[in-house]
Design an enzyme around this catalytic site. Structure first.
Site, PDB file in Angstrom:
ATOM      1  N   ARG A 225     108.184  57.582  41.640  1.00 24.70           N
ATOM      2  CA  ARG A 225     109.346  58.011  42.410  1.00 24.70           C
ATOM      3  C   ARG A 225     109.474  59.524  42.282  1.00 24.70           C
ATOM      4  O   ARG A 225     109.309  60.078  41.187  1.00 24.70           O
ATOM      5  CB  ARG A 225     110.640  57.345  41.897  1.00 24.70           C
ATOM      6  CG  ARG A 225     110.676  55.832  42.062  1.00 24.70           C
ATOM      7  CD  ARG A 225     110.850  55.451  43.525  1.00 24.70           C
ATOM      8  NE  ARG A 225     110.864  54.008  43.721  1.00 24.70           N
ATOM      9  CZ  ARG A 225     109.803  53.274  44.001  1.00 24.70           C
ATOM     10  NH1 ARG A 225     108.609  53.837  44.093  1.00 24.70           N
ATOM     11  NH2 ARG A 225     109.911  51.961  44.179  1.00 24.70           N
ATOM     12  N   HIS A 273     102.212  59.813  49.946  1.00 19.60           N
ATOM     13  CA  HIS A 273     102.791  58.501  49.629  1.00 19.60           C
ATOM     14  C   HIS A 273     101.830  57.375  50.035  1.00 19.60           C
ATOM     15  O   HIS A 273     102.198  56.458  50.771  1.00 19.60           O
ATOM     16  CB  HIS A 273     104.151  58.323  50.316  1.00 19.60           C
ATOM     17  CG  HIS A 273     105.024  57.319  49.599  1.00 19.60           C
ATOM     18  ND1 HIS A 273     106.377  57.453  49.502  1.00 19.60           N
ATOM     19  CD2 HIS A 273     104.727  56.155  48.945  1.00 19.60           C
ATOM     20  CE1 HIS A 273     106.882  56.426  48.829  1.00 19.60           C
ATOM     21  NE2 HIS A 273     105.893  55.636  48.474  1.00 19.60           N
TER      22      HIS A 273
END
Length: 310
Positions: A225, A273
C-alpha cells in the site's frame, strides 16, 4: 430459487468477469442471475469493486454478503452503510503474481542487475554479489501474500524474518511482532518488503525513525500500500544514500502524478501497480465458492474483521 447477484464494478471489469463468473457459478451448482442492474430489495449478493458508483448499501436489505474483487478493503470497510458481511479477495493466482514480482525484484537488487542492464559507459565491473544466504530480508506483513513471498525467498536461501502487528507462527519463517520486533527485523534487513494492509497502525510504518534502523544501502520493495511509506522520509533517506534503492508499485495517488519526484529519482523504480492483479477466471471461482458456502450455511471465506480493518 434463483439468486440475484449484482455486479457492482466497472464496465471493463464486467467484460472481463461476466463469462468466467457465469461459468464458475454453474460449476458450483448455483442457480443464479448475474446482472449489472437490479432492484436493491431483490439482490442476494453483491460482487464489488470500491471504484463502483454504488456507495450506499443501506437499500440492499436482502443482501447476504458483499464480495470484493480487490484484496485491499480500506476503501470500503469504513463505509457506515455497509452492514452486510464483507469478504476480501484471496486468490491463489493473485498470490502467485505477487510472489513473482517480489522474487524478481529481490533477485534484481540482490544480484545488482541494473548496473549491467543499463551500462552506457561500458564499465567492466566484475564485482561479485554475496550469496542469497548472506542477504537478510524483512517481510513486513505475514498474511496470505506475505507468507507466500517469504516462503519463496526462503526457498532461494534468503534468510527471511517475518513481522506482523500480532503474533504469527509459520513453519520455516521466524516471525516477530510489535514495536520491538519491528526494530529487530529492520536492524539487519538488506531488503525490506512491505505487504501490510493500510490501517491507522500501519500508515507510515516506514518513516524517518524506522528507515534509520536499516543497514546502510538497504533496498525497499513496496507492492503493498502506498500509505505504508512516508514519502518525504524515504526521499530524504535516498538522497542521503542511507537507502540504496526503492522499487515501488503502489502510491498514495494513482496514477502517480507526472511531477512526483519518484519518477526522476535515480534510486527509485516505479512500476504501475502491477505486482498482483486479480485474474478473472481464478477470482470468479473464489467468489462462486463463497456464494455456495453461504447458501449451504457454511462460514464465509476471507471475511473482513471490521475492527481490524482487513
Amino acid at each position: 430459487m434463483t439468486l440475484t447477484i449484482l455486479f457492482a464494478a466497472s464496465e471493463a471489469n464486467w467484460h472481463s468477469y461476466a463469462a468466467p463468473l457465469q461459468s464458475a457459478m454453474s460449476e458450483a451448482g448455483l442457480d443464479a442471475t448475474l446482472t449489472r442492474d437490479a432492484a436493491p430489495q431483490d439482490v442476494d449478493y453483491i460482487i464489488y469493486a470500491p471504484t463502483s458508483p454504488l456507495q450506499d448499501f443501506s437499500p440492499y436489505s436482502r443482501c447476504k454478503a458483499v464480495l470484493s474483487l480487490w484484496a485491499g478493503v480500506e476503501r470500503i470497510v469504513t463505509n457506515p452503510t455497509l452492514t452486510q458481511p464483507l469478504c476480501r479477495m484471496v486468490d491463489p493466482a493473485l498470490s502467485e503474481g505477487m510472489m513473482e514480482w517480489v522474487v524478481g525484484h529481490s533477485l534484481r537488487h540482490h544480484l545488482g542487475m541494473d548496473r549491467h542492464i543499463v551500462n552506457p559507459g561500458r564499465v567492466w565491473d566484475p564485482a561479485c554479489p554475496p550469496l542469497a544466504r548472506e542477504r537478510p530480508v524483512a517481510m513486513l506483513g505475514m498474511g496470505a501474500l506475505g507468507t507466500a513471498c517469504a516462503r519463496a525467498l526462503a526457498a532461494l536461501n534468503f534468510p527471511v524474518t517475518g513481522w506482523s502487528r500480532s503474533p504469527k507462527s509459520i513453519d520455516g519463517i521466524p516471525c516477530l511482532h510489535g514495536d520491538a520486533g519491528l526494530a529487530q527485523a529492520l536492524s539487519t534487513a538488506q531488503i525490506v518488503v512491505t505487504l501490510l494492509p493500510k490501517t491507522a497502525e500501519t500508515e507510515n510504518i516506514l518513516n524517518a525513525r524506522t528507515l534509520a534502523l536499516l543497514p546502510l544501502g538497504a533496498v525497499i520493495l513496496n507492492p503493498g500500500r502506498g500509505a505504508l511509506i512516508d514519502d518525504g522520509a524515504l526521499l530524504a533517506a535516498l538522497d542521503a544514500g542511507r537507502i540504496g534503492h526503492a522499487t515501488l508499485d503502489v502510491f498514495r495517488t494513482e496514477p502517480l502524478p507526472l511531477d512526483h519526484p519518484y519518477w526522476s529519482h535515480p534510486r527509485v523504480t516505479v512500476t504501475p501497480h502491477i505486482a498482483a492483479d486479480t485474474r478473472a477466471p481464478s477470482a470468479s471461482r473464489v467468489i462462486a465458492e463463497n456464494i455456495r458456502r453461504a447458501e449451504a450455511g457454511e462460514p464465509l471465506l476471507h471475511r473482513v474483521d471490521r475492527q481490524r480493518g482487513y
